[in-house]
Structure formats: structure tokens, C-alpha cells
Design an enzyme around this catalytic site. Structure first.
Site, PDB file in Angstrom:
ATOM      1  CG  HIS A 110      10.489   0.928 -11.279  1.00 23.21           C
ATOM      2  ND1 HIS A 110       9.893   2.408 -11.645  1.00 23.21           N
ATOM      3  CD2 HIS A 110      10.175   0.282 -10.574  1.00 23.21           C
ATOM      4  CE1 HIS A 110       8.408   1.340 -10.770  1.00 23.21           C
ATOM      5  NE2 HIS A 110       8.606   0.375 -10.193  1.00 23.21           N
ATOM      6  CB  SER A 170      -5.825   3.446  11.733  1.00 24.91           C
ATOM      7  OG  SER A 170      -4.794   2.323  11.311  1.00 24.91           O
ATOM      8  CG  HIS A 211      12.638  -5.930   6.588  1.00 23.84           C
ATOM      9  ND1 HIS A 211      11.693  -7.397   5.870  1.00 23.84           N
ATOM     10  CD2 HIS A 211      11.958  -6.230   7.697  1.00 23.84           C
ATOM     11  CE1 HIS A 211      11.195  -7.291   5.965  1.00 23.84           C
ATOM     12  NE2 HIS A 211      10.891  -6.848   6.716  1.00 23.84           N
ATOM     13  CG  ASP A 253       4.639  25.281  10.870  1.00 30.25           C
ATOM     14  OD1 ASP A 253       5.230  24.138  10.907  1.00 30.25           O
ATOM     15  OD2 ASP A 253       4.417  26.159   9.931  1.00 30.25           O
ATOM     16  CB  SER A 272      15.748  15.063   2.483  1.00 31.77           C
ATOM     17  OG  SER A 272      14.314  14.706   2.553  1.00 31.77           O
ATOM     18  CB  SER A 273      14.597  10.230   5.087  1.00 32.43           C
ATOM     19  OG  SER A 273      14.517   9.663   4.459  1.00 32.43           O
ATOM     20  CD1 TRP A 333      14.805  -3.002  -4.873  1.00 33.61           C
ATOM     21  CD2 TRP A 333      15.922  -0.960  -3.360  1.00 33.61           C
ATOM     22  NE1 TRP A 333      15.118  -3.038  -4.033  1.00 33.61           N
ATOM     23  CE2 TRP A 333      15.074  -2.088  -3.184  1.00 33.61           C
ATOM     24  CE3 TRP A 333      16.586  -0.135  -2.307  1.00 33.61           C
ATOM     25  CZ2 TRP A 333      14.505  -2.326  -1.693  1.00 33.61           C
ATOM     26  CZ3 TRP A 333      16.101  -0.949  -0.997  1.00 33.61           C
ATOM     27  CH2 TRP A 333      15.522  -1.306  -1.406  1.00 33.61           C
ATOM     28  NE  ARG A 370      14.424 -10.134  -7.336  1.00 32.62           N
ATOM     29  CZ  ARG A 370      14.499  -8.922  -6.152  1.00 32.62           C
ATOM     30  NH1 ARG A 370      13.706  -8.550  -6.675  1.00 32.62           N
ATOM     31  NH2 ARG A 370      14.979  -9.136  -5.069  1.00 32.62           N
ATOM     32  CE1 TYR A 429       6.991  -5.388   7.589  1.00 31.81           C
ATOM     33  CE2 TYR A 429       8.705  -5.411   9.393  1.00 31.81           C
ATOM     34  CZ  TYR A 429       8.035  -5.815   8.803  1.00 31.81           C
ATOM     35  OH  TYR A 429       8.391  -7.197   8.420  1.00 31.81           O
ATOM     36  CB  THR A 443       0.564  -7.862  10.108  1.00 29.63           C
ATOM     37  OG1 THR A 443       2.360  -7.584  10.669  1.00 29.63           O
ATOM     38  CG2 THR A 443       0.100  -7.118   9.093  1.00 29.63           C
ATOM     39  CE  LYS A 491      -1.000  -1.483  12.332  1.00 29.28           C
ATOM     40  NZ  LYS A 491      -1.008  -0.720  13.657  1.00 29.28           N
ATOM     41  CD  GLU A 522      12.581   2.844   2.791  1.00 32.65           C
ATOM     42  OE1 GLU A 522      14.028   3.407   3.954  1.00 32.65           O
ATOM     43  OE2 GLU A 522      12.481   3.585   2.372  1.00 32.65           O
ATOM     44  CG  HIS A 527      13.277 -11.672   5.956  1.00 31.24           C
ATOM     45  ND1 HIS A 527      12.010 -11.663   6.765  1.00 31.24           N
ATOM     46  CD2 HIS A 527      13.431 -10.930   5.097  1.00 31.24           C
ATOM     47  CE1 HIS A 527      12.265 -10.011   6.211  1.00 31.24           C
ATOM     48  NE2 HIS A 527      12.744 -10.149   5.217  1.00 31.24           N
ATOM     49  CG  HIS A 528      15.328  -9.074   2.481  1.00 29.50           C
ATOM     50  ND1 HIS A 528      14.751  -8.748   1.841  1.00 29.50           N
ATOM     51  CD2 HIS A 528      14.381  -8.757   3.471  1.00 29.50           C
ATOM     52  CE1 HIS A 528      13.442  -7.990   2.540  1.00 29.50           C
ATOM     53  NE2 HIS A 528      13.542  -7.975   3.856  1.00 29.50           N
TER      54      HIS A 528
END
Lengths: 523, 292
Positions: free
Chosen positions: A75, A266, A251, A104, A167-168, A140, A448, A255, A326, A329, A253, A300-301
């Protein structure tokens, strides 16, 4: 082969399946990305429904624990790499050339390849469910040693990630080249629409952090099959090393997932406030600061995993620093609305919903950043709630808002506003009913990635599951609304919205197959 | 607007990317089957590889043809430059992951393992190391070395000469570039040819070193975290030298065919950038893997 230059209008192109397989047109490729993303969103969503069905009541109801673990893992991978990232690459493909006045994308053939890497990669990922031993089931984050002990499904997952990574990277290189090289005359960097700015910075993050993931999963693969000991302490390696390398990618990722949604919001808020964006320059610098900080907060993870005290402190403070750009914003979005003449069409509802729900996710993120508190929250449902507030409340609401915002420009028709509002309210209510109780579950200690739980968690889990079913079902409204808009509906004007500004609103609706063959001049 | 902007080259619909992805899919599927001991795996891999080979030749051939026909203006050229530049940045980060693993293992993981007496009592913090259970692994992996000892490869033998070779090749490719810019085609071909030869020599010596490590030193991919980082870093670098050498050989072939002009030769420059990148990575490898 004949040369096609942008000043010749070639509106004839292959039809049928080859149009989509061979296309080099940014609008076609954008459409492909968006439909692919929606398909993955449904597949990943069905997996979430299986998870929430199993958790509806305590005890084991529908699936066995190993399959449950496969569901939580796949998932997440499907949603992150299949739904969320391609959704924004699709938006980038459609919008960036329109917003900067380019004919283009800079590298159209590479653009086609970036997309057509995804279906085979997704096939590998989904196929892993059907091989002996099943799909990756260790979460994951594919931490060793579980991911080393897993069956061949893990190999499917790793190779799928490699292809999605290529791809990315290719997609991001294209986006950077487009923004840096294809802007219309007069479109200086500090005039770029915020969506383009956020994508420029996101693309930079992708180019620098996806290869690190590629390195990590390559080492995982060699540990699995070629006798290396990167993550095995009996050979002098360390499973924690994987976590460091993984989160150095992981991390930035998150963002990558949120920054383009910031860009969308915005664009939408000024349009429906009928005011220019408040604090444009500070918005640009805040985005860049968030991107920079994303590279120095990864551990921090891993506060509970074992780290020297100085490390815990450094990563705690650097993480809390992110709250500053943040907040800049969020302050700017709110200030843009301040004294604006607001109207609340569906895109605006999504934008405001995004600001509100993302802020909740941001606050729970601050709670998680505090080391001693994190020792309590780590690996509980609190983390799940936090993550889904930022990614569903932020990224997905941002993407849905973007679709409603630009759909009239893409199809030439207005979507059904009533259905749009139903979709918004049911989604937001469903989302909050699903994820808000998970905060309480986590604080009370429910771990979890577990298919069963203690009796005292039963009520909140049942509420959460009911919310999830509502959330899942209400996406059908979205599909119906989009299909109806493609087929017909009220004709959209070129500007579409009363308060819209920007180059994409100067071309006809629907946008012709080729736009800005002659670049506009931006004053 | 300006003619430059109005004539951006937009290619026709193309079938190469879809075929590339099919080839990669076959390659990936075959690789998975190979690793999990399904006998058809290699056949899938061969099929995927052939598809990729076909695509690479055709796709690059098409682009080279378009370039020679003058379809690309300076703006397109800039897109290619940015594409190549950012691709190299992504490659740098790919290597950074493996360098990071080396630094982490050597500076943190191995010292911590030796400090923790409850896990592997008596394990010493030394580098290179095969790890606490390394001897057992070596016994299983390399039958020739009964004692479980292995030796690392000294910096000042073959690796030093390899460093000299690669650094020299960076100079020769630059001389070739100067020759191209001056329009001396013969000089260009000679110096580019020398570069390709130097690259090939490097690869030959690296292969010799690997054979030496496996057969005589007892140093294999399974030799604990040292063997892992050593072969991963040098192996991926070797792969990149191989790609770089093939690329330069193709460019040499195009030079002989008369491609490129003084002002328009980005394919050459892209290959040269890649070559310099590969060289720079090697300098890092030489310092951190061999010398220190």
C-alpha cells in the site's frame, strides 16, 4: 524523418494506442501520468480498505498476518511511488510548459521514457503479491534484516523501485532543463509561478536523493544474493547503516511529495482571493530552505534505534528548524486570503483544506521531533496519523485541488461544482474520521503494522475503519466528475476563473495540442 | 520572437522509449529469476539485453543523425548540456551512497561492534576486517584459503598505476578536445584513440587485480564488510569506466566518419564530461579505499 519545429502547427498525430505509446507531447504525457497515478491510487486504496477491514474489530478476521504485512508494505509503496509522485509529475508535464510559455518539455523523447518506465515497474511491484512467499512484507522502509530474509517478492520490489527511480530521475532532469532553458523571454526566475518554483526545487531533491535510494537497495540486493555483509553485523556491517542511507533518501522524499502541493496551493489561493500571492520572495526562499534542511534531518526517523546523544540533539534541533520556513508559507497563504474577495469553488476548498490539515500534520511532526517524546510515539499509530495528515491532507488534497483547478483548461469544460463540493466534503470528513482517532490510538500505545490489537483500542479502530470506507467510496464521485467533464459540460472560458493570472490562462480552453509555438513576451 | 526560440526542435512521436522499457522489464524479470535460481532467467536477460542493445544503437543513431542534419539549435544544445550535467549529478549521488557505507562501516559500525563486548566478545577494531564471523564466511567462500586470512590490495602497486593511467587519460581526452576545436581531425583521432586505449588498459588491469584478489588473496565479495565495500565501490566504478570507454569508442568512430564541427560537438563533450567524472570518482576511491 521530417523535422517538426514548433512554429509549424502539426495537429495531426498517431491515433489509438500508438498515440499514447509513442507520444512526445507534454500534454499527452501529462494525461498518461495522471491516469496512471489515479489507477495506482485506486489499487493502493483497495489495499488500505483491506487493512482497515481487518482492523475493524480486534482479532483476525479476513486475512492472515503475513498477507496483512504485505498489504501495509505494498500500500505504501504503491501510494508513494505509484500515486503521489506520478500525480505531480503529470501536473508538471501539463502545466510547466504552459506556465513558462514553452512549446513543450526540453527533452520530449526522454519525457516519454520517464512515463513508460512506470507501467512495467508497477507490474513488477504488483506481481510480487503473486510469487511464492508473497510481496515485501517488512514495511515500505524495507529495513534489513527482514528485507534480507524475505522471499523473491522482495527482489521484485527492489527492481520495481530501481525502475521507478530511473523514471523519477529522468523526469526531474527534464523538468530542470525545461525550467532553466525554455522560459519565454522576460520570464525571469523571480517571476516564475510558485508551482514552477516548487517543482524546480523538488526536481533538484529528486536528482540528488533518488540515487541514494538506488544505492541502498542495490546493497540490499547484494546482501540477499551475492554474499556481501553491508547490513550484517557478523561480517562487520550494520543494519542501522541501512536506515541511515534509506532516510537520507527518505526524508527529502517526503518533501518531494509535499513541495509541489505547496506550489499548487500557492496558485489556487491567490486566484480565489483575487489578490497576488503575499510574500512571493519569502515563499521562494522558504521552499529552498525546506529543501536544504531536508538533507540534514534524516535521523529523526531513528531516534529509538541507537545513536550518540549529540546525534539525537542535532537531529532534534535541525528538525524543529523546519517549522520556521513552513510557518512562513502558512503565514503567507493566510495573509493572501486576508481581506481578499474570497469565493469558495472546489479548488479553493481543497487549498484551504490542505492548509488546515497539513498544519495539523505539521504540529504532530513537531511533537515527533522531540526526542524523549518520540521514544513514546515511535512505531505507534501516532506516526501513521501524522504521516497521513501531511501526505493525504497535504499532498493528495493538493493534487485533487490542482485537478479541479486546471481541468477546465485541459478539457475545455467546467466540472460539476455540486459534485466537486460533495467530493471535497466527503473526502475531508472521511479523512478526518479515519486518521484523527489514530492519534489517540498511538498515544495510548497501539503499535502500527499489526493485524490485531488489544480490546481497549476497539472503538477508535472501528471509527477509523468507517472513516476509511467513506474516504474510499467518495473517490468514485471524483472519477465520475472527471469523466463527465471530459465528455461535456459547460464551456470553459480561456481565463476559466475570474481571478486567474498567468500564461496558462492566455491560451484557449481546451489548450490546443501545441501551445506557445511562438513564445509570449512576459513584461 | 527571436528565431532561436521559434525553432525549438520538437521530435516526432517515437517508439524507442517504449521498446527500451520493454527491454528493461525483460532484463529485470530475468535477473530476478536468475537470483532465485529459475533456469529461464538468463534467457530473459539475454533477450532484454539484446532489445536494449538494439534500442541504444537505433535511438542514439537517430539523435546523431538529427544533429548532423543541423536540426538542433543552440537552445536544444543547452537542453542536452543540462540533461547530461544533472545526470552526472545523480551519478555522483549514487556513488555517494556507497562511499557513505564505507565511511559508516569503517568509522562507526566496526568500532561500535568492538566496543560491545556482549555481542562479539574479543572482536578487534581493525581495518580491513572480515567481521566477527569473517573467518567462517571466508572458509565457505574461498576454498583455497584454509586459514581464513585475507590480504587487502596495497595502494602503491597496481592501483597506483591505474591512477596514473586514468589521470593521463583525462589529459589525453582534453588534448583531443583542443584538437577538435582547432579543426585538426588527425590529431583528434590519435589522442581520442589513445584515451580509449588507456581506458581499456585500466579495465584489463582492474580485471587482473580482481582475479588476483579472488584466487590468491582470499579477498572476495563475501569477505565481511571490507570485501563488500571494496568490490561494490571498485565494481561500480569499473562498470562506469566500461560504459565511458564504449562511449568514447563510439565518439572515436563518429570522429573517423567525419562527424562534429569546431563549434558543434556536444556528444564529444558529454562523453568527455562523463570521463572526467569517472576519473574523479577514481581519485576518491584511490584515497579512501586503497591509501587510507
Amino acid at each position: 524523418m521530417t523535422a517538426t519545429t514548433a512554429d509549424q502547427h502539426h495537429d495531426h498525430h498517431p491515433t489509438g494506442i500508438t498515440r499514447w505509446l509513442f507520444t512526445t507531447n507534454h500534454k499527452d504525457i501529462g494525461t498518461l501520468y495522471l491516469w496512471f497515478s489515479f489507477t495506482m491510487f485506486i489499487i493502493g486504496g483497495l489495499m488500505a480498505m483491506i487493512i482497515r477491514s481487518e482492523l475493524f474489530e480486534p482479532g483476525l478476521q479476513f486475512v492472515d498476518p503475513l498477507f496483512f504485512n504485505q498489504m501495509t508494505t505494498v500500500h505504501a509503496l504503491v501510494m508513494i511511488f505509484g500515486a503521489a509522485m506520478p500525480a505531480f509529475v503529470g501536473l508538471a508535464n501539463w502545466q510547466i510548459p504552459l506556465m513558462i510559455g514553452a512549446p513543450d518539455m526540453a527533452l520530449p523523447r526522454l519525457n516519454n521514457w520517464s512515463f513508460w518506465l512506470l507501467p512495467p515497474a508497477a507490474t513488477l511491484l504488483i506481481a510480487s503479491l503473486f510469487v511464492p512467499g508473497g510481496a515485501p512484507a517488512g514495511g515500505w522502509t524495507i529495513y534489513p534484516p527482514l528485507s534480507i530474509q524475505g522471499g523473491m517478492g522482495v527482489d521484485f520490489g527492489i527492481l520495481a523501485l530501481h525502475m521507478m527511480g530511473i523514471s523519477s530521475i529522468m523526469g526531474s532532469i527534464n523538468i530542470i532543463a525545461t525550467i532553466m532553458n525554455m522560459r519565454a523571454p522576460g520570464m525571469i526566475l523571480m517571476k516564475l509561478p510558485m508551482f514552477v518554483w516548487t517543482w524546480l526545487i523538488t526536481a533538484f531533491l529528486l536528482v540528488t536523493c533518488i540515487p541514494v535510494l538506488a544505492g541502498a537497495i542495490t546493497m540490499l540486493l547484494t546482501d540477499r544474493h551475492f554474499g556481501t555483509h553491508f547490513f550484517d553485523s557478523s561480517g562487520g556491517g550494520d543494519p542501522v547503516m541501512f536506515q541511515h542511507i534509506f532516510w537520507f533518501f527518505g526524508h527529502p522524499e517526503v518533501y518531494i511529495l509535499i513541495l509541489p502541493a505547496f506550489g499548487v496551493v500557492s496558485q489556487i489561493i491567490p486566484t480565489f482571493s483575487r489578490k497576488p500571492l503575499f510574500g512571493y520572495t519569502s515563499m521562494v526562499f522558504a521552499t529552498a530552505t525546506i529543501a536544504f534542511l531536508s538533507f540534514i534531518v534524516w535521523a529523526h526517523h531513528m531516534f529509538t534505534v541507537g545513536m550518540p546523544l549529540t546525534g539525537e540533539l542535532f537531529f532534534m534541533y535541525s528538525t524543529m528548524l523546519i517549522a520556521i520556513p513552513t510557518s512562513v508559507k502558512i503565514f503567507n497563504w493566510v495573509s493572501t486570503m486576508w481581506r481578499g474577495s474570497l469565493t469558495f469553488e472546489t479548488p479553493m476548498l481543497y487549498a484551504i483544506g490542505m492548509v488546515f490539515l497539513f498544519t495539523i500534520g505539521g504540529f504532530s511532526g513537531l511533537m515527533l521531533a522531540i526526542v524523549p517524546a518520540d521514544f513514546q510515539y515511535h512505531d505507534t499509530y501516532f506516526v501513521v496519523a501524522h504521516f497521513h495528515y501531511v501526505i493525504f491532507g497535504g499532498t493528495i488534497l493538493g493534487a485533487l485541488g490542482a485537478v479541479y483547478f486546471w481541468l477546465p483548461k485541459w478539457t475545455g469544460h467546467m466540472y460539476n461544482e455540486t459534485l466537486g463540493k460533495w467530493h471535497f466534503w466527503l473526502t475531508v470528513i472521511g479523512m478526518n474520521v479515519t486518521f484523527f482517532p489514530q492519534h489517540f490510538l498511538g498515544l495510548a500505545g497501539m503499535p502500527r503494522r499489526i493485524p490485531d490489537y488489544a480490546l481497549q483500542f476497539a472503538e477508535f479502530n472501528m471509527v477509523s475503519s468507517l472513516g476509511a470506507f467513506l474516504l474510499g467510496l467518495s473517490q468514485i464521485i471524483f472519477l465520475i466528475n472527471v469523466l463527465k467533464t471530459i465528455k461535456g459540460g459547460e464551456k470553459a472560458s480561456d481565463r476559466v476563473w475570474e481571478g486567474s493570472t498567468g500564461l496558462e490562462w492566455t491560451v484557449p480552453s481546451p489548450a490546443p495540442y501545441h501551445t506557445f509555438a511562438t513564445p509570449p513576451v512576459v513584461k | 520572437m527571436s528565431a532561436e526560440h521559434g525553432s525549438y526542435y520538437l521530435p516526432e512521436p517515437t517508439r524507442w522509449p517504449a521498446i527500451t522499457s520493454s527491454g528493461l522489464f525483460l532484463l529485470a524479470l530475468g535477473f530476478i529469476m536468475l537470483m532465485n535460481e529459475h533456469s529461464v532467467g538468463p534467457w530473459f536477460m539475454i533477450a532484454g539485453f539484446l532489445v536494449l542493445l538494439y534500442v541504444i544503437v537505433s535511438w542514439f543513431g537517430e539523435v546523431a543523425g538529427e544533429s548532423e542534419r543541423g536540426l538542433y539549435d543552440s537552445q536544444v544544445d543547452m537542453s542536452f548540456r543540462m540533461g547530461m550535467g544533472w545526470f552526472i549529478v545523480s551519478e555522483v549521488m549514487f556513488f555517494a551512497a556507497f562511499f557513505g557505507a564505507l565511511f559508516y562501516a569503517r568509522m562507526l559500525a566496526v568500532p561500535w561492534l568492538s566496543e560491545t563486548d556482549s555481542l562479539w566478545p574479543g572482536f578487534e577494531n581493525v581495518w580491513p576486517t572480515a567481521g566477527p564471523l569473517g573467518e567462517n564466511y571466508i572458509g565457505a567462500d574461498a576454498h583455497e584459503v584454509a586459514s581464513g586470512q585475507f590480504a587487502s590490495i596495497g595502494a602503491w602497486g597496481l592501483p597506483f598505476w591505474n591512477t596514473v593511467i586514468l589521470l593521463t587519460s583525462s589529459v589525453t581526452v582534453t588534448i583531443a578536445h583542443w584538437a577538435l576545436k582547432e579543426g585538426h581531425r588527425l590529431k583528434l583521432i590519435i589522442w581520442l584513440g589513445i584515451t580509449v586505449l588507456l581506458g581499456s588498459t585500466f579495465l584489463y588491469l582492474q580485471a587482473t587485480e580482481y582475479a588476483h584478489a579472488y584466487t590468491e588473496l582470499g579477498l572476495t565479495l563475501g569477505t565481511g564488510v571490507y570485501g563488500s565495500t571494496f568490490f561494490m565501490l571498485t565494481g561500480f566504478h569499473g562498470l562506469h569506466v566500461t560504459i565511458g570507454t564504449i562511449t568514447l569508442a563510439v565518439i572515436l568512430f563518429r570522429c573517423i566518419k567525419g562527424h562534429f564541427t569546431k563549434d558543434n560537438h556536444f556528444a564529444f563533450e558529454a562523453a568527455a564530461w562523463y570521463w572526467h567524472f569517472v576519473d574523479t570518482v577514481w581519485v576518491g576511491l584511490f584515497i579512501f579505499v586503497y591509501v587510507l
